[in-house]
Design a protein around this motif. Structure first.
Motif, PDB file in Angstrom:
ATOM      1  N   PHE A   9       0.835  -1.200   0.000  1.00 41.51           N
ATOM      2  CA  PHE A   9       0.000   0.000   0.000  1.00 41.51           C
ATOM      3  C   PHE A   9       0.875   1.257   0.000  1.00 41.51           C
ATOM      4  N   LEU A  10       1.887   1.251   0.849  1.00 41.95           N
ATOM      5  CA  LEU A  10       2.799   2.392   0.888  1.00 41.95           C
ATOM      6  C   LEU A  10       3.548   2.523  -0.436  1.00 41.95           C
ATOM      7  N   ARG A  11       3.915   1.421  -1.021  1.00 41.68           N
ATOM      8  CA  ARG A  11       4.600   1.452  -2.319  1.00 41.68           C
ATOM      9  C   ARG A  11       3.685   2.047  -3.394  1.00 41.68           C
ATOM     10  N   ALA A  12       2.424   1.627  -3.409  1.00 42.98           N
ATOM     11  CA  ALA A  12       1.472   2.160  -4.388  1.00 42.98           C
ATOM     12  C   ALA A  12       1.300   3.669  -4.219  1.00 42.98           C
ATOM     13  N   TYR A  13       1.286   4.117  -2.980  1.00 42.87           N
ATOM     14  CA  TYR A  13       1.216   5.553  -2.707  1.00 42.87           C
ATOM     15  C   TYR A  13       2.468   6.246  -3.246  1.00 42.87           C
ATOM     16  N   GLY A  14       3.625   5.638  -3.017  1.00 45.02           N
ATOM     17  CA  GLY A  14       4.875   6.215  -3.498  1.00 45.02           C
ATOM     18  C   GLY A  14       4.947   6.282  -5.010  1.00 45.02           C
ATOM     19  N   GLU A  15       4.309   5.330  -5.685  1.00 44.43           N
ATOM     20  CA  GLU A  15       4.275   5.337  -7.148  1.00 44.43           C
ATOM     21  C   GLU A  15       3.220   6.292  -7.704  1.00 44.43           C
ATOM     22  N   GLY A  16       2.412   6.849  -6.827  1.00 44.30           N
ATOM     23  CA  GLY A  16       1.395   7.801  -7.271  1.00 44.30           C
ATOM     24  C   GLY A  16       0.169   7.172  -7.884  1.00 44.30           C
ATOM     25  N   ILE A  17      -0.055   5.884  -7.616  1.00 47.99           N
ATOM     26  CA  ILE A  17      -1.201   5.210  -8.221  1.00 47.99           C
ATOM     27  C   ILE A  17      -2.345   4.990  -7.240  1.00 47.99           C
ATOM     28  N   LEU A  18      -2.140   5.328  -5.976  1.00 43.93           N
ATOM     29  CA  LEU A  18      -3.178   5.174  -4.962  1.00 43.93           C
ATOM     30  C   LEU A  18      -2.967   6.220  -3.885  1.00 43.93           C
ATOM     31  N   ASP A  19      -4.063   6.794  -3.406  1.00 41.39           N
ATOM     32  CA  ASP A  19      -3.977   7.726  -2.282  1.00 41.39           C
ATOM     33  C   ASP A  19      -5.272   7.645  -1.496  1.00 41.39           C
ATOM     34  N   TYR A  20      -5.252   8.286  -0.348  1.00 41.22           N
ATOM     35  CA  TYR A  20      -6.428   8.311   0.525  1.00 41.22           C
ATOM     36  C   TYR A  20      -7.022   9.718   0.463  1.00 41.22           C
ATOM     37  N   PHE A  21      -8.351   9.797   0.385  1.00 44.16           N
ATOM     38  CA  PHE A  21      -9.016  11.080   0.194  1.00 44.16           C
ATOM     39  C   PHE A  21     -10.246  11.204   1.092  1.00 44.16           C
ATOM     40  N   THR A  22     -10.546  12.445   1.428  1.00 44.06           N
ATOM     41  CA  THR A  22     -11.856  12.786   1.963  1.00 44.06           C
ATOM     42  C   THR A  22     -12.551  13.610   0.890  1.00 44.06           C
ATOM     43  N   VAL A  23     -13.785  13.226   0.548  1.00 43.55           N
ATOM     44  CA  VAL A  23     -14.561  13.919  -0.488  1.00 43.55           C
ATOM     45  C   VAL A  23     -15.883  14.345   0.136  1.00 43.55           C
TER      46      VAL A  23
END
Length: 279
Positions: A258-272
């Motif tokens: 999960f942290l790797r995916a965040y580092g690659e810019g393909i996943l993040d956490y959001f409040t909408v």
């Protein structure tokens, strides 16, 4: 548990059925305290060994972060979509002054657990808290029944964001507000889904869906909601979550990606957040 007459049944995806049924994801030590979210770790010292208290605090902080985005809340009626064990619904009632809170979940076994976990609160406040069986895409409630709708780390399981957005707009009263917090692909690049499936078993098995933020905001707009605001909160989620995972998962195991995916810019956490217009 309640279900309005005529509500359309909606199938539980097999991977969701398994994860929240016999497997009971919420019973794992990774999700201490009965919550099931990755945690909002702002203010927790990540340079020190993390304790179970830290973990529960992070999960509670995620709910508080989302519920604060719904202010004002005093005296209003709230719906939590994907309530799981209902611990967050209890927080909404006890800490945010709602007149009534409904926790809704698609999984009957989760609702049974919610009833058990909150039996004391239900006994003390039988007119203020309920748990209902229903899907995000087909909610068993009347038009305009709620002032606030929120969902915490459940949208990654929804199969149809358009249907979720339409139902959210329908059950909100004019002037009502919604808040969704979960992990999403930050852009519309179609290659992201395949890469996430390579890195993370939860995407490969279909437990999680690689929804994009543009898809979510477009769905909310098509449903007639306005004032849409997207806030990335990954800096308060991913490092803390990975350090908690490190207590039981080695660096080369898939949950650490999960942290790797965040580092690659393909996943993040959001409040909408979004609102239903007054007229």
């Amino acid at each position: 548990m309640t279900q309005c007459p005529g509500a359309t049944p909606y199938p539980i995806p097999p991977a969701v059925q398994e994860a929240y049924g016999p497997a009971d994801l919420g019973s794992m030590p990774l999700f201490a305290g009965g919550f099931i979210n990755f945690g909002y770790w702002q203010g927790i010292d990540l340079d020190q060994p993390l304790t179970e208290h830290d973990r529960i605090s992070s999960e509670l902080a995620m709910y508080r972060h989302v519920l604060a985005a719904l202010a004002p809340t005093e005296g209003l009626r709230a719906l939590e979509v994907g309530c799981g064990r209902g611990i967050g619904s209890a927080v909404a009632l006890e800490e945010y002054g709602f007149a009534h809170v409904t926790g809704m979940d698609i999984h009957p076994q989760q609702l049974e657990r919610a009833q058990q976990a909150n039996s004391g609160l239900l006994a003390r406040h039988p007119e203020q808290l309920r748990f209902a069986h229903g899907a995000a895409e087909s909610m068993p409630f009347g038009d305009g029944e709620f002032d606030r709708v929120h969902s915490v780390e459940a949208a990654q399981h929804f199969r149809d964001l358009d249907a979720f957005a339409r139902e959210t707009a329908r059950v909100l009263r004019p002037g009502g507000r919604a808040a969704v917090a979960s992990f999403f692909v930050p852009d519309a690049d179609p290659a992201r889904a395949a890469r996430l499936a390579e890195l993370l078993d939860s995407f490969a098995t279909g437990l999680d869906v690689a929804h994009t933020i543009p898809l979510l905001t477009d769905s909310l707009e098509r449903a007639g909601l306005t004032g849409i605001r997207v806030t990335p909160i990954g800096t308060s989620v991913w490092t803390g979550w990975d350090r908690w995972l490190a207590k039981t998962w080695k660096p080369d195991t898939w949950p650490r990606n999960f942290l790797r995916a965040y580092g690659e810019g393909i996943l993040d956490y959001f409040t909408v957040t979004a609102e239903r217009p007054e007229k």
